[in-house]
Write an enzyme that holds these catalytic residues in place. Structure first.
Site, short mmCIF file in Angstrom:
data_model
loop_
_atom_site.label_atom_id
_atom_site.label_comp_id
_atom_site.label_asym_id
_atom_site.label_seq_id
_atom_site.Cartn_x
_atom_site.Cartn_y
_atom_site.Cartn_z
N GLY A 73 -1.12 1.87 -1.08
CA GLY A 73 0.16 2.20 -0.53
C GLY A 73 1.05 0.99 -0.62
O GLY A 73 0.56 -0.06 -0.88
N GLN A 129 8.25 -4.78 0.45
CA GLN A 129 7.27 -5.79 -0.32
C GLN A 129 7.73 -6.09 -1.67
O GLN A 129 7.34 -6.83 -2.23
CB GLN A 129 5.80 -4.79 -0.64
N CYS A 152 -4.07 -6.10 2.24
CA CYS A 152 -2.69 -5.91 1.94
C CYS A 152 -2.35 -6.54 0.54
O CYS A 152 -2.40 -7.86 0.47
CB CYS A 152 -1.60 -6.45 3.10
N LEU A 153 -1.34 -5.85 -0.10
CA LEU A 153 -0.95 -6.51 -1.58
C LEU A 153 -0.06 -7.71 -1.08
O LEU A 153 0.00 -8.62 -2.12
CB LEU A 153 -0.20 -5.44 -2.36
N HIS A 170 -0.39 1.14 8.56
CA HIS A 170 -0.02 -0.08 7.92
C HIS A 170 1.03 -0.20 7.26
O HIS A 170 1.83 -1.19 7.18
CB HIS A 170 -1.43 -0.20 7.05
N GLU A 171 1.48 0.92 6.56
CA GLU A 171 2.61 0.94 5.68
C GLU A 171 3.84 0.82 6.55
O GLU A 171 5.01 0.11 6.15
CB GLU A 171 2.72 2.09 4.83
N HIS A 223 5.18 -2.32 7.80
CA HIS A 223 6.07 -3.10 6.71
C HIS A 223 7.48 -3.10 7.00
O HIS A 223 8.37 -3.98 6.70
CB HIS A 223 5.66 -2.98 5.51
NI NI Z 1 0.53 -4.04 3.08
#
Ligand code: NI
Length: 185
Positions: A47, A52, A108-109, A150-151, A154
């Site tokens: 995701g 981000q 998480c990226l 989660h997404e 952000h």
């Molecule tokens: Ni994330």
């Protein structure tokens, strides 16, 4: 194909509340989503949210349409573009009035190399639009529900460590799960 740089925790742009998208089916929006898909794929993510990559808009993508390595028995999360989302927590079943939470590991990226145990609602309804402005409305549970929460976090400036209840369950992936290949959101 444009793979964009992913911002890391500590960058103040990850802490903003993202702006609502007001125009759909535009070149700008399609280009943003193409870049996000390329970036997510290049990072082997499950995701990605627009903040981000430094874009202050309520746009998230998630799902690969394939079984997750982390949840091989869960139904695959369809590849989804979700704009201006809202989430409603639901009871786990029609007869159970309690909003159930469950804890599971997340990465998480924007928090590379780390994982933490995060409580999320087990079952949610989420609604929003796709890039063309068409309405999306789904009721999901488990891994799918977790990825969406989660997404969407952000978009309100929340990274998963701020959702954790026990920071002793936060650490480096290769220390806690040696030899295991993991995905990040
Ligand atoms: Ni994330």
């Amino acid at each position: 194909m444009t793979v964009r740089a992913i911002l890391k925790m500590g960058d103040p742009r990850l802490l903003r509340v993202a702006k609502t998208v007001t125009e759909f089916d535009t070149d700008e929006l399609h280009l943003l989503i193409t870049d996000m898909l390329d970036t997510m794929r290049a990072a082997s993510g499950v995701g990605l949210a627009a903040p981000q990559i430094g874009v202050d808009l309520q746009v998230v993508i998630f799902g690969t349409g394939e079984p997750s390595a982390r949840y091989p028995d869960a139904p695959p999360v369809p590849r989804t573009v979700l704009v201006n989302p809202n989430i409603t927590p639901l009871p786990r079943s029609g007869t159970d009035p309690m909003l159930a939470e469950e804890e599971d590991w997340e990465g998480c990226l924007s928090v590379p190399g780390l994982r933490g145990l995060v409580p999320r609602f087990a079952r949610i309804r989420y609604a929003g639009r796709d890039q063309y402005g068409d309405t999306l409305d789904r009721t999901v549970d488990g891994f799918h529900a977790r990825v969406v929460q989660h997404e969407c976090d952000h978009l309100i400036g929340r990274l998963y460590p701020t959702r954790m209840r026990d920071l002793t369950r936060f650490g480096f992936t290769d220390v806690m799960f040696p030899g295991v290949e993991v995905e990040e959101d």
